[in-house]
Design a protein around this motif. Structure first.
Motif, PDB file in Angstrom:
ATOM      1  N   GLU A  87      -2.338  -2.731  -1.722  1.00  0.00           N
ATOM      2  CA  GLU A  87      -2.827  -2.469  -0.739  1.00  0.00           C
ATOM      3  C   GLU A  87      -4.227  -2.076  -0.849  1.00  0.00           C
ATOM      4  O   GLU A  87      -5.237  -1.644   0.081  1.00  0.00           O
ATOM      5  CB  GLU A  87      -2.180  -1.598   0.195  1.00  0.00           C
ATOM      6  CG  GLU A  87      -2.005  -0.173  -0.484  1.00  0.00           C
ATOM      7  CD  GLU A  87      -1.092   0.685   0.296  1.00  0.00           C
ATOM      8  OE1 GLU A  87      -0.718   0.464   1.488  1.00  0.00           O
ATOM      9  OE2 GLU A  87      -0.855   1.974  -0.134  1.00  0.00           O
ATOM     10  N   ASP A  88      -4.900  -2.055  -2.106  1.00  0.00           N
ATOM     11  CA  ASP A  88      -6.147  -1.199  -2.406  1.00  0.00           C
ATOM     12  C   ASP A  88      -7.185  -2.570  -2.556  1.00  0.00           C
ATOM     13  O   ASP A  88      -6.791  -3.560  -3.479  1.00  0.00           O
ATOM     14  CB  ASP A  88      -5.862  -0.441  -3.653  1.00  0.00           C
ATOM     15  CG  ASP A  88      -7.231  -0.152  -3.979  1.00  0.00           C
ATOM     16  OD1 ASP A  88      -8.091   0.194  -3.327  1.00  0.00           O
ATOM     17  OD2 ASP A  88      -7.219   0.782  -5.190  1.00  0.00           O
ATOM     18  N   VAL A  89      -8.174  -2.543  -2.094  1.00  0.00           N
ATOM     19  CA  VAL A  89      -9.091  -3.940  -1.948  1.00  0.00           C
ATOM     20  C   VAL A  89      -9.710  -3.883  -3.430  1.00  0.00           C
ATOM     21  O   VAL A  89     -10.082  -4.722  -3.701  1.00  0.00           O
ATOM     22  CB  VAL A  89      -9.893  -3.576  -0.927  1.00  0.00           C
ATOM     23  CG1 VAL A  89      -9.234  -3.763   0.395  1.00  0.00           C
ATOM     24  CG2 VAL A  89     -10.800  -2.231  -0.825  1.00  0.00           C
TER      25      VAL A  89
ATOM     26  N   ALA B 286      -4.755  -8.712   4.364  1.00  0.00           N
ATOM     27  CA  ALA B 286      -5.371  -8.171   5.854  1.00  0.00           C
ATOM     28  C   ALA B 286      -6.343  -7.241   5.829  1.00  0.00           C
ATOM     29  O   ALA B 286      -7.074  -7.169   6.802  1.00  0.00           O
ATOM     30  CB  ALA B 286      -4.135  -7.640   6.554  1.00  0.00           C
ATOM     31  N   LYS B 287      -6.433  -6.540   4.809  1.00  0.00           N
ATOM     32  CA  LYS B 287      -7.540  -5.502   4.515  1.00  0.00           C
ATOM     33  C   LYS B 287      -8.951  -6.334   4.110  1.00  0.00           C
ATOM     34  O   LYS B 287      -9.942  -5.449   4.197  1.00  0.00           O
ATOM     35  CB  LYS B 287      -7.285  -4.439   3.525  1.00  0.00           C
ATOM     36  CG  LYS B 287      -6.106  -3.592   4.398  1.00  0.00           C
ATOM     37  CD  LYS B 287      -5.894  -2.319   3.272  1.00  0.00           C
ATOM     38  CE  LYS B 287      -4.651  -1.591   3.974  1.00  0.00           C
ATOM     39  NZ  LYS B 287      -4.388  -0.192   3.024  1.00  0.00           N
ATOM     40  N   ILE B 288      -8.869  -7.240   3.423  1.00  0.00           N
ATOM     41  CA  ILE B 288     -10.159  -7.995   3.101  1.00  0.00           C
ATOM     42  C   ILE B 288     -10.726  -8.886   4.122  1.00  0.00           C
ATOM     43  O   ILE B 288     -10.077  -9.740   4.466  1.00  0.00           O
ATOM     44  CB  ILE B 288      -9.756  -8.758   1.776  1.00  0.00           C
ATOM     45  CG1 ILE B 288      -9.308  -7.690   0.634  1.00  0.00           C
ATOM     46  CG2 ILE B 288     -10.993  -9.349   1.290  1.00  0.00           C
ATOM     47  CD1 ILE B 288      -8.610  -8.435  -0.651  1.00  0.00           C
TER      48      ILE B 288
ATOM     49  N   VAL C  10     -13.934 -14.144   0.103  1.00  0.00           N
ATOM     50  CA  VAL C  10     -14.389 -13.373  -0.971  1.00  0.00           C
ATOM     51  C   VAL C  10     -13.599 -13.714  -2.416  1.00  0.00           C
ATOM     52  O   VAL C  10     -14.268 -13.421  -3.370  1.00  0.00           O
ATOM     53  CB  VAL C  10     -13.851 -12.081  -0.558  1.00  0.00           C
ATOM     54  CG1 VAL C  10     -13.979 -11.047  -1.316  1.00  0.00           C
ATOM     55  CG2 VAL C  10     -14.576 -11.553   0.799  1.00  0.00           C
ATOM     56  N   MET C  11     -12.307 -14.016  -2.186  1.00  0.00           N
ATOM     57  CA  MET C  11     -11.564 -14.392  -3.633  1.00  0.00           C
ATOM     58  C   MET C  11     -12.305 -15.374  -4.394  1.00  0.00           C
ATOM     59  O   MET C  11     -12.429 -15.466  -5.459  1.00  0.00           O
ATOM     60  CB  MET C  11     -10.382 -14.488  -3.142  1.00  0.00           C
ATOM     61  CG  MET C  11      -9.485 -13.492  -2.547  1.00  0.00           C
ATOM     62  SD  MET C  11      -9.511 -11.966  -3.533  1.00  0.00           S
ATOM     63  CE  MET C  11      -8.682 -12.298  -5.079  1.00  0.00           C
TER      64      MET C  11
END
Length: 491
Positions: free
Chosen positions: A177-179, A203-205, A211-212
């Motif tokens: 859960e850590d971006v 869901a947080k990114i 981005v990936m």
């Protein structure tokens, strides 16, 4: 020698009937004893010498500890799935190991793998891992599967940096859960396939896929979709200038595709032009539209007349007017309507039974007849056909059939077909003076047919013939064995 090939002797008992070598500890877990390992080799039809085996299946056996594998130095693939293992200790002697499958166990930490320098694939799905570590010595590791574990933050995946050769990484269905995890993954220079599905970090990114792809330059497959070159270029443009830059890049790609298609078209056109120039240089000027012979034109007109005649039988007279005008135009006529050719009824003996009225001969009728006259003519044709089926006239004697040909009018089409048979000189001569039909013996009279064939063979002549059938079909035959021609024409 394989254990399955061992010779039998007096008193020998198969291993299925011997005492089972399986042993368990006080907790009910199966012990990995040498005798039990040897029994498993025999059951799996492996070698009886431990170091000769390159693979071994120890999955779903209930082992809680890896031991007694030191003699199996030649192993390259080892299956330990579905056991109760809590550690990977006991594999230090397997220096040639390439693939290790240890999913569905109770392993909490990756240890005791530093000596496996040739390890290529490591599967630790469905374990109790909370941290990635112990990968420093795995210089050839390419595939690492860690799905369905308990990895949570950036610190739990920091150990991936110890193995920069990882190409395929599966982290699906963890607790990430850590971006900042993206920063660790971006430092893997060879990462090509990444699976982060079913993790809260997605869901947080914001703009997760863009981005990936923009952060991990070597990525070719993300989650459940491949990363193509067009998407990568558009994503990198988005990273530089936002949605406007991405839109401009996609428009540039479309323009480039159109230009490539135009170049291909021009190249093909150039090839065609060069080929045409070479053909003109070799054979002269280009050929014009092919000019059809009068016989082919006549055949086309006859077919159109037949269609027109069918229209007269089934529809109103006005429905057939376009076909009549087309025939008249093809024949070069003026405003008049082309005549309609009527069928001429013939028997199998080549005798003319009757034909349509009119003064044109051969069944030519004028198109100026009204509907009643057409109905009368149709009724006469039906009556003549029934008479032909009921009682055909008797054939002429055999001597007459051998010596002469009965000439009957049946249209230019059959003359053309008869003239195209190379080996029938008589047919070509007959076609030059008009159409011809020669009767052949009836199929029912077998004796007469045999006499006829014998006479033809003695005379060494080819006797062609047309057979007239009820449905308007004319069958061209020859005395040569296997020679048969069929044609459609007017009887």
């Amino acid at each position: 020698m394989l254990l399955a090939e061992r010779p039998t002797f007096a008193g020998y008992r198969p291993w299925s009937s011997r005492r089972d070598a399986k042993e368990v500890d006080e907790h009910g877990s199966t012990l990995m004893t040498p005798r039990y390992l040897l029994q498993l080799c025999r059951e799996q039809k492996l070698y009886q010498t431990p170091e000769l085996n390159d693979k071994m299946y120890l999955h779903f056996k209930g082992f809680s500890k890896i031991e007694n594998l030191e003699p199996y130095t030649g192993l390259r693939s080892l299956w330990l799935e579905g056991n109760g293992l809590t550690s990977l200790g006991g594999l230090a002697s397997l220096t040639d190991l390439r693939c290790l499958f240890a999913s569905q166990n109770c392993i909490e930490e990756i240890t005791h793998l530093s000596t496996l320098h040739t390890l290529d694939t490591l599967n630790l799905d469905n374990n109790l891992l909370k941290r990635v570590s112990g990968l420093a010595g795995l210089t050839r590791l390419k595939t690492l599967q860690l799905a369905n574990n308990f990895l949570k933050d950036k610190a739990s995946v920091e150990g991936l940096k110890e193995c920069p050769g990882i190409t395929v990484l599966d982290l699906a269905n963890n607790k990430l859960e850590d971006v900042d995890v993206v920063d660790v993954l971006a430092e893997l220079p060879n990462l090509a396939v990444l699976n982060l599905m079913s993790n809260p970090v997605i869901a947080k990114i914001k703009n997760y896929r863009r981005v990936m792809i923009s952060r991990i330059k070597s990525l070719t497959y993300l989650d459940d979709r491949p990363v193509f070159d067009k998407e990568r270029l558009a994503t990198e443009a988005w990273a530089r200038g936002g949605p406007e830059a991405e839109k401009a890049e996609r428009e540039r790609q479309r323009d480039e595709e159109r230009k490539a298609q135009d170049r291909n078209f021009e190249a093909l056109k150039k090839l065609q032009t060069e080929a045409r120039a070479r053909r003109i240089e070799k054979y002269g000027e280009e050929e014009t539209e092919p000019a059809y012979s009068p016989k082919l034109k006549q055949m086309r007109n006859d077919m159109l007349r037949k269609i027109d005649d069918d229209d007269n039988d089934n529809d109103d007279a006005g429905d057939a007017e376009p076909a009549r005008r087309e025939i008249a135009a093809a024949e070069g006529g003026g405003g008049g309507v082309a005549p309609i050719r009527r069928f001429v009824e013939m028997s199998t003996a080549g005798k003319r039974i009757g034909g349509g009225g009119g003064g044109g001969g051969g069944g030519v009728d004028s198109d100026s007849d009204d509907g009643d006259d057409d109905a009368d003519i149709d009724q006469q044709q039906v009556t003549k056909k029934s008479q032909n089926v009921a009682s055909p006239p008797p054939p002429p004697p055999l001597e007459q059939r051998r010596g002469e040909a009965v000439i009957v009018e049946h249209g230019d089409l059959l003359s053309e077909i008869a003239a195209t048979i190379p080996h029938l000189a008589e047919a070509r001569a007959a076609a030059a003076h008009g159409s011809w039909i020669r009767e052949i013996p009836d199929d029912d009279d077998e004796e007469e047919e045999e006499d006829y064939d014998d006479a033809a063979e003695e005379a060494d002549e080819n006797i062609p013939a047309f057979e007239a059938e009820e449905n308007g079909r004319l069958r061209l035959k020859s005395s040569r064995i296997g020679e048969r021609r069929e044609a459609w024409g007017e009887q």
